[in-house]
Design an enzyme around this catalytic site. Structure first.
Site, PDB file in Angstrom:
ATOM      1  N   THR A  37       9.062 -20.652 -30.976  1.00  0.00           N
ATOM      2  CA  THR A  37       8.029 -21.014 -32.272  1.00  0.00           C
ATOM      3  C   THR A  37       7.714 -19.948 -33.268  1.00  0.00           C
ATOM      4  OG1 THR A  37       6.330 -20.147 -30.426  1.00  0.00           O
ATOM      5  CG2 THR A  37       6.527 -22.426 -30.631  1.00  0.00           C
ATOM      6  N   THR A  38       7.941 -18.542 -32.540  1.00  0.00           N
ATOM      7  CA  THR A  38       7.758 -17.588 -33.447  1.00  0.00           C
ATOM      8  C   THR A  38       9.129 -17.307 -34.349  1.00  0.00           C
ATOM      9  OG1 THR A  38       6.757 -16.365 -31.891  1.00  0.00           O
ATOM     10  CG2 THR A  38       7.133 -15.282 -33.517  1.00  0.00           C
ATOM     11  N   ASP A  48       8.227 -22.039 -19.362  1.00  0.00           N
ATOM     12  CA  ASP A  48       9.131 -21.988 -20.401  1.00  0.00           C
ATOM     13  C   ASP A  48      10.635 -21.918 -19.597  1.00  0.00           C
ATOM     14  OD1 ASP A  48       6.963 -21.272 -22.048  1.00  0.00           O
ATOM     15  OD2 ASP A  48       7.117 -19.328 -22.223  1.00  0.00           O
ATOM     16  N   ASP A  80       2.271 -15.344 -27.721  1.00  0.00           N
ATOM     17  CA  ASP A  80       2.855 -16.607 -27.727  1.00  0.00           C
ATOM     18  C   ASP A  80       2.744 -17.445 -29.071  1.00  0.00           C
ATOM     19  OD1 ASP A  80       4.119 -19.152 -26.782  1.00  0.00           O
ATOM     20  OD2 ASP A  80       2.228 -20.116 -27.241  1.00  0.00           O
TER      21      ASP A  80
HETATM   22  P1  ADP Z   1      10.023 -17.226 -29.775  1.00  0.00           P
HETATM   23  O1  ADP Z   1       8.475 -17.704 -29.910  1.00  0.00           O
HETATM   24  O2  ADP Z   1      10.592 -17.523 -30.939  1.00  0.00           O
HETATM   25  O3  ADP Z   1      10.700 -17.593 -28.468  1.00  0.00           O
HETATM   26  P2  ADP Z   1       9.985 -14.787 -28.306  1.00  0.00           P
HETATM   27  O4  ADP Z   1       9.017 -13.802 -28.593  1.00  0.00           O
HETATM   28  O5  ADP Z   1      10.264 -15.529 -27.247  1.00  0.00           O
HETATM   29  O6  ADP Z   1       9.767 -15.633 -29.665  1.00  0.00           O
HETATM   30  O7  ADP Z   1      11.439 -14.009 -29.195  1.00  0.00           O
HETATM   31  C1  ADP Z   1      12.685 -14.667 -28.842  1.00  0.00           C
HETATM   32  C2  ADP Z   1      13.747 -13.789 -29.534  1.00  0.00           C
HETATM   33  O8  ADP Z   1      13.779 -12.490 -28.645  1.00  0.00           O
HETATM   34  C3  ADP Z   1      15.057 -14.463 -29.558  1.00  0.00           C
HETATM   35  O9  ADP Z   1      15.558 -14.245 -30.786  1.00  0.00           O
HETATM   36  C4  ADP Z   1      15.764 -13.999 -28.342  1.00  0.00           C
HETATM   37  O10 ADP Z   1      17.330 -13.900 -28.418  1.00  0.00           O
HETATM   38  C5  ADP Z   1      15.066 -12.555 -28.393  1.00  0.00           C
HETATM   39  N1  ADP Z   1      15.262 -11.823 -27.138  1.00  0.00           N
HETATM   40  C6  ADP Z   1      14.993 -12.340 -25.922  1.00  0.00           C
HETATM   41  N2  ADP Z   1      15.228 -11.209 -24.977  1.00  0.00           N
HETATM   42  C7  ADP Z   1      15.955 -10.367 -25.576  1.00  0.00           C
HETATM   43  C8  ADP Z   1      16.593  -9.238 -24.972  1.00  0.00           C
HETATM   44  N3  ADP Z   1      16.622  -8.795 -23.671  1.00  0.00           N
HETATM   45  N4  ADP Z   1      17.253  -8.480 -25.724  1.00  0.00           N
HETATM   46  C9  ADP Z   1      17.057  -8.560 -27.050  1.00  0.00           C
HETATM   47  N5  ADP Z   1      16.636  -9.833 -27.613  1.00  0.00           N
HETATM   48  C10 ADP Z   1      16.127 -10.836 -26.820  1.00  0.00           C
END
Ligand code: ADP
Ligand code: MG
Length: 539
Positions: free
Chosen positions: A95-96, A393, A62
């Protein structure tokens, strides 16, 4: 440290870095922070192991948690941590993403600085780009209503992402619960939906399996029925909520009674008993068969309540009293004198059950409750905590989707599409700002390339293919299919995200870039340089 260091007008030991050197240093630090968190982006992202100076270990992916736990020292790094926090607070996700975009905005701004473009011009270009990006984002976003359960479920599942809650079946179950909970507490006002997530209670108990997690149409209270002689189960409950104590207040008696003889004491005790009995009479008269009390219940009152067949729970938290009120329709009464039938709430069933060896009171099957409980189960404490984080979340994502009424496709597809539209726009802008708008577009593309890298794909090949797909008709949803290591239609895959997450991620990233690029002078007080001196002495 490179840079013009001049400390003459400043207190002894203070350090000053000015102009381009200050800016370059800040940019480098901002980018470095982004580089640290970027390997965690997306479902294939890695975890970080953070070890505190006391040796405590946190393993997480996270972004907000990582940055917070890193305890960064440098003020610019602290700014980056601030965006992560803001993002987390505002939307609870992304956040990331926001930190990675901010870091890349800064890196690209650095390259423009090298071309002798003034920071003010860069900031202006970024602001134009942001306004355009937000405008286009609204156009790309698609409408969703509470009836689109499937879409909302997909959004919940993507939000739970890489949280370790096991099988897809479990995720689906939880997504379904989350969507139902949010819909149940949402309110429609002037054609818009509002969701107060405080109304969704999460109650957890280790034991059982994640698959036993369920939605309770009412409230679960982590307390037991106060007296053994009371019923443990009441059907068609008529519920009274009282935020006063069912006790005779000591201050009252102290003030009034001065006991000098044994008969007087007896009379006093009888009087006290009489008062408590009357309190119970009032509850009975109002027609309640269940009572939740925010404060204490005297033993004598408990006895009379039990005799009247009333189920009572004491020392219920204020927040739970409010939730009970929303769930059952009861009004919280502050005094027994004005308690009447119309203040009572209803539930089909109120029952004390033993869960994992502990008694809990379930207030269930309320009619159209405006507050509900997600009752979380799972093998161990660790599992229920992780499931709880995933649920939070998902709740945040589903709620913000409903409130804004729009969602977008994820997997970097929306960032690529925005970048494309920004490049067209850059030409319109022209001049030196055009370069900044293009630099902004490049920074957005860091999201799909990072997702690709983290999935072990070639970042450049992926970017080229994505751009090509997006240049064609119906290419708008193409993004990084991290599961299969290729470029696919994210909408078909069901990788959906709330529009609000993207909106906020972009605006907080720009906010940080703007803050950092405005700084042309870093003046540090004695503290930092003193430390350096000390360590020199040790050498
Ligand atoms: P953040 O802290 O920014 O929410 P995450 O580690 O949750 O970071 O990653 C979010 C990113 O991962 C988003 O760009 C989302 O569209 C992408 N994402 C989530 N699930 C999938 C998936 N199954 N396939 C491709 N991209 C995904
Ligand atoms: Mg996320």
């Amino acid at each position: 440290m490179a840079g013009k260091i001049s400390s003459e007008p400043l207190p002894e030991g203070a350090q000053r870095i000015i102009g381009r050197d200050a800016m370059r240093l800040n940019i480098a630090i901002g980018y470095a922070i982004a580089q640290i968190v970027k390997t965690t982006l997306g479902p294939k992202g890695m975890d970080k192991m953070l070890v505190s100076d006391l040796g405590d270990i946190i393993i997480t992916n996270d972004g907000a948690t990582i940055l917070e736990e890193m305890n960064v020292e440098h003020p610019t790094a602290k700014l980056m941590v601030e965006i992560a926090k803001t993002q987390d607070k505002e939307v609870g996700d992304g956040t990331t993403t926001s930190v990675v975009i901010a870091g890349n905005l800064l890196k690209n701004a650095g390259q423009l600085l090298d071309k002798n473009i003034h920071p003010t011009t860069i900031i202006k270009g970024f602001e134009l780009a942001e306004a355009k990006a937000q405008e286009e984002l609204e156009k790309i976003g698609e409408d969703v209503t509470p009836d689109d359960s499937e879409t909302l479920k997909r959004i919940a599942m993507v939000a739970m992402g890489s949280k370790g809650i096991g099988s897809d079946k479990e995720k689906e179950l939880i997504a379904d619960i989350v969507v139902k909970a949010v819909k149940q507490v949402s309110e429609k006002r002037d054609g818009k939906y509002y969701v107060d997530l405080d109304l969704v209670k999460i109650e957890k108990k280790a034991g059982g399996e994640v698959a036993d997690t369920r939605l309770v149409n009412g409230i679960v209270i982590d307390k037991e029925v106060v007296h053994a002689g009371m019923p443990k189960k009441i059907k068609n409950a008529k519920i009274a909520l009282i935020d006063a104590a069912l006790e005779v207040e000591k201050t009252e008696t102290d003030a009034k009674i001065n006991i000098t003889a044994p008969e007087q004491l007896e009379a006093f005790l009888r009087q006290e008993e009489e008062m408590l009995k009357k309190m119970v009479e009032k509850i009975k008269k109002a027609g309640a068969n269940v009572v939740f009390v925010q404060k204490g219940i005297d033993d004598v009152a408990q006895h009379y309540l039990a005799k009247a067949g009333i189920l009572a729970v004491r020392r219920v938290k204020k927040s739970d009293m409010e939730k009970l009120s929303r769930a059952t329709g009861a009004r919280i009464a502050s005094s027994l004198d004005d308690l009447s039938e119309k203040d009572l709430g209803e539930a089909e069933i109120v029952e004390e059950r033993k869960v994992g060896g502990e008694a809990m009171v379930f207030v269930e099957n309320c009619k159209d409750p405006k507050s509900v409980t997600i009752f979380v189960r799972g093998g161990t404490e660790h599992v229920v905590n992780e499931v709880e984080r995933a649920i939070k979340d998902a709740l945040g994502s589903v709620a913000s989707t409903l409130e804004v009424g729009k969602y977008v496709a994820g997997g970097g597809s929306v960032e690529i599409e925005l970048a494309k539209r920004l490049r067209d726009y850059a030409v319109e802008v022209g001049g030196r700002e055009q370069l900044a708008v293009e630099a902004f577009a490049d920074a957005l593309e860091s999201i799909p390339t990072t997702l690709a890298e983290n999935a072990g794909m070639d970042a450049i090949d992926t970017l080229v293919e994505l751009r090509s797909k997006h240049s064609k008709e119906n290419g708008i949803y193409f993004g990084v299919d991290v599961g299969n290591g290729k470029v696919s239609d994210m909408k078909e895959l069901g990788v959906l995200e709330p529009l609000k997450v993207k909106r906020q991620a972009i605006s907080s990233a720009v906010e940080t870039a703007r803050l950092v690029l405005r700084i042309d002078d870093i003046i540090s007080a004695k503290g930092t340089s003193k430390k350096e001196n000390e360590s020199n002495e040790l050498d």
